[in-house]
Design an enzyme around this catalytic site. Structure first.
Site, PDB file in Angstrom:
ATOM      1  N   ARG A 155      -7.844   6.790  11.316  1.00 60.26           N
ATOM      2  CA  ARG A 155      -6.695   6.554  10.452  1.00 60.26           C
ATOM      3  C   ARG A 155      -6.857   5.191   9.772  1.00 60.26           C
ATOM      4  O   ARG A 155      -7.581   4.323  10.262  1.00 60.26           O
ATOM      5  CB  ARG A 155      -5.392   6.569  11.250  1.00 60.26           C
ATOM      6  CG  ARG A 155      -5.102   7.890  11.967  1.00 60.26           C
ATOM      7  CD  ARG A 155      -3.797   7.775  12.753  1.00 60.26           C
ATOM      8  NE  ARG A 155      -3.420   9.025  13.406  1.00 60.26           N
ATOM      9  CZ  ARG A 155      -3.721   9.338  14.665  1.00 60.26           C
ATOM     10  NH1 ARG A 155      -4.400   8.471  15.419  1.00 60.26           N
ATOM     11  NH2 ARG A 155      -3.342  10.481  15.193  1.00 60.26           N
ATOM     12  N   LYS A 179      -1.868   6.038  17.547  1.00 60.90           N
ATOM     13  CA  LYS A 179      -0.415   6.144  17.582  1.00 60.90           C
ATOM     14  C   LYS A 179       0.100   6.054  19.007  1.00 60.90           C
ATOM     15  O   LYS A 179      -0.497   6.585  19.929  1.00 60.90           O
ATOM     16  CB  LYS A 179       0.030   7.471  16.958  1.00 60.90           C
ATOM     17  CG  LYS A 179      -0.159   7.536  15.444  1.00 60.90           C
ATOM     18  CD  LYS A 179       0.411   8.819  14.880  1.00 60.90           C
ATOM     19  CE  LYS A 179       0.331   8.843  13.361  1.00 60.90           C
ATOM     20  NZ  LYS A 179       0.895  10.092  12.791  1.00 60.90           N
ATOM     21  N   HIS A 250      -7.117   8.727   4.331  1.00 59.75           N
ATOM     22  CA  HIS A 250      -6.724   9.921   5.071  1.00 59.75           C
ATOM     23  C   HIS A 250      -7.476  11.163   4.586  1.00 59.75           C
ATOM     24  O   HIS A 250      -7.673  12.111   5.350  1.00 59.75           O
ATOM     25  CB  HIS A 250      -5.214  10.132   4.961  1.00 59.75           C
ATOM     26  CG  HIS A 250      -4.619  10.730   6.202  1.00 59.75           C
ATOM     27  ND1 HIS A 250      -4.531  10.041   7.397  1.00 59.75           N
ATOM     28  CD2 HIS A 250      -4.102  11.961   6.458  1.00 59.75           C
ATOM     29  CE1 HIS A 250      -3.983  10.810   8.309  1.00 59.75           C
ATOM     30  NE2 HIS A 250      -3.713  11.979   7.774  1.00 59.75           N
ATOM     31  N   ARG A 253     -10.544  11.308   6.507  1.00 62.65           N
ATOM     32  CA  ARG A 253     -10.229  11.817   7.859  1.00 62.65           C
ATOM     33  C   ARG A 253     -10.147  13.341   7.831  1.00 62.65           C
ATOM     34  O   ARG A 253     -10.652  14.021   8.731  1.00 62.65           O
ATOM     35  CB  ARG A 253      -8.907  11.201   8.322  1.00 62.65           C
ATOM     36  CG  ARG A 253      -8.399  11.687   9.689  1.00 62.65           C
ATOM     37  CD  ARG A 253      -7.179  10.853  10.071  1.00 62.65           C
ATOM     38  NE  ARG A 253      -6.356  11.449  11.097  1.00 62.65           N
ATOM     39  CZ  ARG A 253      -6.544  11.287  12.410  1.00 62.65           C
ATOM     40  NH1 ARG A 253      -7.554  10.570  12.845  1.00 62.65           N
ATOM     41  NH2 ARG A 253      -5.714  11.830  13.286  1.00 62.65           N
ATOM     42  N   HIS A 276      -5.215  13.659  18.340  1.00 59.72           N
ATOM     43  CA  HIS A 276      -4.037  14.520  18.245  1.00 59.72           C
ATOM     44  C   HIS A 276      -3.542  14.864  19.646  1.00 59.72           C
ATOM     45  O   HIS A 276      -4.319  15.316  20.484  1.00 59.72           O
ATOM     46  CB  HIS A 276      -4.367  15.821  17.506  1.00 59.72           C
ATOM     47  CG  HIS A 276      -4.543  15.643  16.028  1.00 59.72           C
ATOM     48  ND1 HIS A 276      -5.217  16.553  15.237  1.00 59.72           N
ATOM     49  CD2 HIS A 276      -4.132  14.663  15.190  1.00 59.72           C
ATOM     50  CE1 HIS A 276      -5.205  16.141  13.986  1.00 59.72           C
ATOM     51  NE2 HIS A 276      -4.558  14.995  13.927  1.00 59.72           N
ATOM     52  N   TYR A 285      -6.959  22.317  10.261  1.00 57.76           N
ATOM     53  CA  TYR A 285      -8.274  22.089   9.675  1.00 57.76           C
ATOM     54  C   TYR A 285      -9.198  23.303   9.820  1.00 57.76           C
ATOM     55  O   TYR A 285     -10.346  23.248   9.385  1.00 57.76           O
ATOM     56  CB  TYR A 285      -8.941  20.868  10.317  1.00 57.76           C
ATOM     57  CG  TYR A 285      -8.186  19.592  10.069  1.00 57.76           C
ATOM     58  CD1 TYR A 285      -8.228  18.962   8.832  1.00 57.76           C
ATOM     59  CD2 TYR A 285      -7.408  19.021  11.067  1.00 57.76           C
ATOM     60  CE1 TYR A 285      -7.521  17.790   8.600  1.00 57.76           C
ATOM     61  CE2 TYR A 285      -6.699  17.848  10.846  1.00 57.76           C
ATOM     62  CZ  TYR A 285      -6.766  17.255   9.608  1.00 57.76           C
ATOM     63  OH  TYR A 285      -6.075  16.103   9.380  1.00 57.76           O
TER      64      TYR A 285
END
Length: 307
Positions: A155, A179, A250, A253, A276, A285
């Site tokens: 990210r 995150k 992004h 990514r 994730h 994806y």
């Protein structure tokens, strides 16, 4: 104690627990905004938290849509915040049951992320160096950024926060803090390694203090590179390569995830590398490759081809 004061105290207690669990500042602000807004709505109706029913929640969300024309994703976020707060209140025995637990909004299908094909990515990463020395130095830094974004699916905030100590050149691994302050280990390839090592040769010339805690990517004055600066440099290098793509971190990514899945099919590994927490997030994806689909069909179905 009045409902409003009582609910405010509960919200403060819940947010404090979330903070202890290393929730990010932005996440906590979103929680506070969403839940306090709902509590004000309940207070206006003189509705105690323990008396809230599913119909009240439905009325509140309908009001938000009608008044503010909120999108489906905004409503989903609001509902998620309220649901988690009420789940905590129920577990802490401030409520008998959680009326938001079984309340669902119809989800809109998520659009597939934009993609750039492998040849175009290579065109950007393998473009010739600029002619002047100053621009060459700038390119070496930007190339290292581009290579890491594509090599490891980082990210923007993760690239910006990368420290010297986070890069293991021997094992070609990055220690990433993502995150929720969650840490993960991500591999990076040979070309990314070479690009970063070339950039670090320039590092001292830019007044970079080469210590473990120092930022990997800096300005010419030795200051950590900002998020907006990284975005602008990524966009600039795509333009310099003559690529008609609005390139941003992004998007690289997305390309990493899609190209990795296309070549490996290993959804779990890609989920781990992207950081994730939910596999369904990674599944966006899994683009359908119709040529590959036809090939598999021809090979597997007993009546696909003539004997």
């Amino acid at each position: 104690m009045s409902f409003e004061n009582d609910a405010t105290v509960l919200l403060a207690m819940w947010l404090k627990e979330r903070e202890i669990q290393n929730q990010s500042k932005h996440t906590l602000q979103a929680y506070e905004r969403d839940v306090s807004d709902f509590l004000v709505f309940c207070s206006t109706k003189k509705l105690a938290l323990s008396d809230v029913e599913t119909s009240d929640l439905r009325e509140y969300l309908a009001f938000k849509v009608e008044r503010f024309h909120l999108s489906s994703s905004s409503l989903q976020r609001m509902l998620s915040s309220i649901r988690q707060f009420m789940k905590w209140a129920e577990q802490s025995q401030f409520m008998q049951f959680n009326p938001a637990n079984d309340f669902q909004l119809k989800r809109q299908s998520r659009p597939l992320p934009g993609l750039v094909d492998i040849e175009t990515v290579n065109q950007i990463l393998d473009q010739p160096e600029p002619e002047t020395e100053a621009q060459q130095q700038m390119w070496l830094r930007d190339k290292a950024i581009l290579e890491l974004l594509y090599a490891s699916g980082l990210r923007l905030a993760e690239v910006q926060a990368l420290r010297i100590k986070d890069v293991d050149f021997n094992r070609q691994l990055l220690r990433i803090t993502g995150k929720g302050n969650k840490t993960r280990i991500v591999p990076f390839g040979r070309k990314a390694k070479d690009a970063v090592m070339q950039w670090l040769q320039i590092y001292p010339l830019w007044h970079g203090d080469f210590v473990p805690e120092a930022s990997v990517f800096i300005t010419q004055k030795g200051n950590p590179l900002g998020a907006r600066q990284i975005e602008n440099r990524v966009k600039f290098q795509a333009q310099r390569a003559g690529v008609n793509v609005d390139l941003h971190p992004h998007l690289l990514r997305h390309c990493f995830a899609s190209h990795m899945l296309s070549n490996s099919g290993d959804l779990r590994a890609v989920q781990e590398m992207l950081g994730h927490s939910n596999l369904t997030t990674t599944q966006i994806y899994t683009h359908v490759d119709f040529d590959q689909l036809a090939k598999v069909y021809d090979q597997a179905h007993p009546r696909a081809t003539k004997k």
